[in-house]
Design a protein around this motif. Sequence first.
Motif, PDB file in Angstrom:
ATOM      1  N   ALA A  10      10.237  11.280  -0.017  1.00 38.05           N
ATOM      2  CA  ALA A  10       9.348  12.326   0.438  1.00 38.05           C
ATOM      3  C   ALA A  10       8.105  12.440  -0.430  1.00 38.05           C
ATOM      4  CB  ALA A  10      10.086  13.673   0.440  1.00 38.05           C
ATOM      5  N   MET A  11       7.996  11.690  -1.487  1.00 37.56           N
ATOM      6  CA  MET A  11       6.841  11.792  -2.368  1.00 37.56           C
ATOM      7  C   MET A  11       5.587  11.340  -1.651  1.00 37.56           C
ATOM      8  SD  MET A  11       8.305  10.313  -5.936  1.00 37.56           S
ATOM      9  CE  MET A  11       9.750  11.004  -6.714  1.00 37.56           C
ATOM     10  N   GLY A  12       4.553  12.147  -1.672  1.00 35.14           N
ATOM     11  CA  GLY A  12       3.327  11.775  -0.994  1.00 35.14           C
ATOM     12  C   GLY A  12       2.456  10.902  -1.856  1.00 35.14           C
ATOM     13  N   THR A  13       1.766   9.928  -1.234  1.00 33.04           N
ATOM     14  CA  THR A  13       0.876   9.049  -1.993  1.00 33.04           C
ATOM     15  C   THR A  13      -0.489   8.934  -1.329  1.00 33.04           C
ATOM     16  OG1 THR A  13       1.694   7.129  -0.780  1.00 33.04           O
ATOM     17  CG2 THR A  13       2.788   7.661  -2.848  1.00 33.04           C
ATOM     18  N   ARG A  14      -0.752   9.717  -0.295  1.00 35.90           N
ATOM     19  CA  ARG A  14      -2.033   9.621   0.388  1.00 35.90           C
ATOM     20  C   ARG A  14      -3.138  10.166  -0.491  1.00 35.90           C
ATOM     21  NH1 ARG A  14      -0.479  11.552   6.566  1.00 35.90           N
ATOM     22  NH2 ARG A  14       1.056   9.917   6.928  1.00 35.90           N
ATOM     23  N   ARG A  67       2.957  -2.477  -4.781  1.00 33.64           N
ATOM     24  CA  ARG A  67       1.564  -2.136  -5.044  1.00 33.64           C
ATOM     25  C   ARG A  67       1.523  -0.879  -5.895  1.00 33.64           C
ATOM     26  NH1 ARG A  67       2.303  -4.926  -0.678  1.00 33.64           N
ATOM     27  NH2 ARG A  67       0.720  -6.384   0.076  1.00 33.64           N
ATOM     28  N   PRO A  68       1.073  -0.992  -7.153  1.00 36.79           N
ATOM     29  CA  PRO A  68       1.053   0.185  -8.033  1.00 36.79           C
ATOM     30  C   PRO A  68      -0.053   1.159  -7.650  1.00 36.79           C
ATOM     31  CG  PRO A  68       0.129  -1.719  -9.156  1.00 36.79           C
ATOM     32  CD  PRO A  68       0.631  -2.217  -7.841  1.00 36.79           C
ATOM     33  N   GLN A  69       0.283   2.444  -7.655  1.00 37.57           N
ATOM     34  CA  GLN A  69      -0.682   3.500  -7.376  1.00 37.57           C
ATOM     35  C   GLN A  69      -0.457   4.629  -8.366  1.00 37.57           C
ATOM     36  OE1 GLN A  69      -3.050   3.299  -5.281  1.00 37.57           O
ATOM     37  NE2 GLN A  69      -2.475   2.045  -3.527  1.00 37.57           N
ATOM     38  N   PRO A  70      -1.529   5.234  -8.894  1.00 37.66           N
ATOM     39  CA  PRO A  70      -1.370   6.362  -9.819  1.00 37.66           C
ATOM     40  C   PRO A  70      -0.759   7.561  -9.114  1.00 37.66           C
ATOM     41  CG  PRO A  70      -3.665   6.061  -9.236  1.00 37.66           C
ATOM     42  CD  PRO A  70      -2.940   4.880  -8.673  1.00 37.66           C
ATOM     43  N   ALA A  71       0.053   8.312  -9.828  1.00 38.86           N
ATOM     44  CA  ALA A  71       0.725   9.495  -9.306  1.00 38.86           C
ATOM     45  C   ALA A  71       0.468  10.663 -10.249  1.00 38.86           C
ATOM     46  CB  ALA A  71       2.225   9.213  -9.180  1.00 38.86           C
ATOM     47  N   ILE A  76       3.225   6.278 -12.390  1.00 35.69           N
ATOM     48  CA  ILE A  76       2.800   5.202 -11.500  1.00 35.69           C
ATOM     49  C   ILE A  76       3.860   5.006 -10.425  1.00 35.69           C
ATOM     50  CG2 ILE A  76       2.267   2.736 -11.291  1.00 35.69           C
ATOM     51  CD1 ILE A  76       1.349   2.858 -14.230  1.00 35.69           C
ATOM     52  N   LEU A  77       3.442   5.012  -9.177  1.00 43.02           N
ATOM     53  CA  LEU A  77       4.327   4.706  -8.060  1.00 43.02           C
ATOM     54  C   LEU A  77       4.146   3.251  -7.670  1.00 43.02           C
ATOM     55  CD1 LEU A  77       3.977   7.788  -5.668  1.00 43.02           C
ATOM     56  CD2 LEU A  77       6.062   7.038  -6.829  1.00 43.02           C
ATOM     57  N   TYR A  78       5.243   2.595  -7.327  1.00 46.83           N
ATOM     58  CA  TYR A  78       5.203   1.225  -6.831  1.00 46.83           C
ATOM     59  C   TYR A  78       5.635   1.259  -5.367  1.00 46.83           C
ATOM     60  CZ  TYR A  78       4.811  -0.180 -11.699  1.00 46.83           C
ATOM     61  OH  TYR A  78       4.380  -0.350 -12.995  1.00 46.83           O
ATOM     62  N   LEU A  79       4.716   0.877  -4.473  1.00 41.60           N
ATOM     63  CA  LEU A  79       4.932   1.021  -3.046  1.00 41.60           C
ATOM     64  C   LEU A  79       5.191  -0.320  -2.367  1.00 41.60           C
ATOM     65  CD1 LEU A  79       1.882   3.387  -2.348  1.00 41.60           C
ATOM     66  CD2 LEU A  79       4.159   4.017  -3.171  1.00 41.60           C
ATOM     67  N   ASP A  81       5.061  -2.595   1.439  1.00 42.72           N
ATOM     68  CA  ASP A  81       3.928  -2.851   2.332  1.00 42.72           C
ATOM     69  C   ASP A  81       3.819  -1.849   3.478  1.00 42.72           C
ATOM     70  OD1 ASP A  81       6.175  -3.831   3.605  1.00 42.72           O
ATOM     71  OD2 ASP A  81       5.312  -5.756   4.154  1.00 42.72           O
ATOM     72  N   LEU A  82       4.687  -0.846   3.487  1.00 44.34           N
ATOM     73  CA  LEU A  82       4.548   0.281   4.412  1.00 44.34           C
ATOM     74  C   LEU A  82       4.035   1.524   3.691  1.00 44.34           C
ATOM     75  CD1 LEU A  82       7.748   0.048   6.657  1.00 44.34           C
ATOM     76  CD2 LEU A  82       5.408  -0.609   7.255  1.00 44.34           C
ATOM     77  N   GLY A  83       3.738   1.375   2.408  1.00 46.49           N
ATOM     78  CA  GLY A  83       3.261   2.506   1.632  1.00 46.49           C
ATOM     79  C   GLY A  83       4.361   3.440   1.182  1.00 46.49           C
ATOM     80  N   GLU A  84       5.609   2.976   1.180  1.00 51.93           N
ATOM     81  CA  GLU A  84       6.748   3.799   0.771  1.00 51.93           C
ATOM     82  C   GLU A  84       7.117   3.470  -0.677  1.00 51.93           C
ATOM     83  OE1 GLU A  84       8.797   3.716   5.214  1.00 51.93           O
ATOM     84  OE2 GLU A  84       9.567   2.449   3.597  1.00 51.93           O
ATOM     85  N   PRO A  85       7.450   4.476  -1.476  1.00 49.58           N
ATOM     86  CA  PRO A  85       7.770   4.226  -2.890  1.00 49.58           C
ATOM     87  C   PRO A  85       9.122   3.565  -3.075  1.00 49.58           C
ATOM     88  CG  PRO A  85       8.017   6.550  -2.382  1.00 49.58           C
ATOM     89  CD  PRO A  85       7.416   5.919  -1.161  1.00 49.58           C
ATOM     90  N   ILE A  86       9.150   2.591  -3.960  1.00 49.35           N
ATOM     91  CA  ILE A  86      10.378   1.913  -4.352  1.00 49.35           C
ATOM     92  C   ILE A  86      10.719   2.260  -5.803  1.00 49.35           C
ATOM     93  CG2 ILE A  86      11.414  -0.347  -4.811  1.00 49.35           C
ATOM     94  CD1 ILE A  86      10.035  -1.431  -2.415  1.00 49.35           C
ATOM     95  N   LEU A  87       9.701   2.306  -6.652  1.00 48.22           N
ATOM     96  CA  LEU A  87       9.902   2.647  -8.061  1.00 48.22           C
ATOM     97  C   LEU A  87       8.880   3.701  -8.477  1.00 48.22           C
ATOM     98  CD1 LEU A  87      10.229  -0.874  -9.738  1.00 48.22           C
ATOM     99  CD2 LEU A  87      12.100   0.703  -9.241  1.00 48.22           C
ATOM    100  N   ARG A  88       9.248   4.440  -9.524  1.00 52.81           N
ATOM    101  CA  ARG A  88       8.299   5.345 -10.167  1.00 52.81           C
ATOM    102  C   ARG A  88       8.450   5.197 -11.672  1.00 52.81           C
ATOM    103  NH1 ARG A  88       6.202  10.992  -8.165  1.00 52.81           N
ATOM    104  NH2 ARG A  88       4.865  11.578  -9.908  1.00 52.81           N
ATOM    105  N   ALA A  89       7.356   4.882 -12.334  1.00 52.01           N
ATOM    106  CA  ALA A  89       7.344   4.771 -13.792  1.00 52.01           C
ATOM    107  C   ALA A  89       6.665   6.010 -14.357  1.00 52.01           C
ATOM    108  CB  ALA A  89       6.601   3.514 -14.227  1.00 52.01           C
TER     109      ALA A  89
END
Length: 233
Positions: A10-14, A67-71, A76-79, A81-89
């Motif tokens: 449920a974590m948003g990354t938009r 794909r790493p994205q800042p949170a 850091i969220l790792y998404l 290819d659907l933009g869904e998180p798999i890992l969070r550092a």
Amino acid sequence: MPVDAPAQSAMGTRGVLFSPPAGQAGPAGAPPVARYMSETGVRFTFDRSQGLPLIKFDRSPEVWVLRPQPAPRGDILYLNDLGEPILRASRTGGLTVFTTDRPDGLAVALSGGGGALRMTALGPQQLLERLALASTRATRAARRLIPFEADASPASSALTADAAMVAAEAIIRMTRLPDGRLVLGAVERVRLVEGRQARADLRQGVIEITVAPGQGMSGRPSSDRILAAAGIR
């Protein structure tokens, strides 16, 4: 989705506008390629040594391109290819993995180093063998013949073989989802082709996987994207 496979959180990354360099993204003090495990037995290899980060769960043959994205809070969220998180550092060095049975996240600990996750070059005969293996796995799961065919060049043979195994994994996962077998009943074959962008489509009984040579493992769709193309996610 298998226990060790990632699930939607449920974590948003938009609204994220930039990504940190892959070589700088990851748990503090961890080697570029490392193995992790949770108290519940989830084990995986996390590879930050080449281009985009990669992850492979021990109970699955699929390698996921992240794909790493800042949170928030400097995490850091790792998404996928659907933009869904798999890992969070976390900024403090902790790592959380998202799985089917723990979509809210599961803390993992570093368990040691690991080998880089790489594709190997394949000749025509080896590619045919991989396609046959993928077909065998899909056929066994579907309980009827699911042939695999490919239009590949020497430049795309390794990626095509990898994409075939991912497609077989998607079909196996279909059989475990509530509406998956209904969709799978209309699938007659899997076809792999070259193109400019990685794609997955289901049309007239054919799962068509498009691979983009030169983009590494990010040049083919994940099993999540294949399931999404089939309309069962």
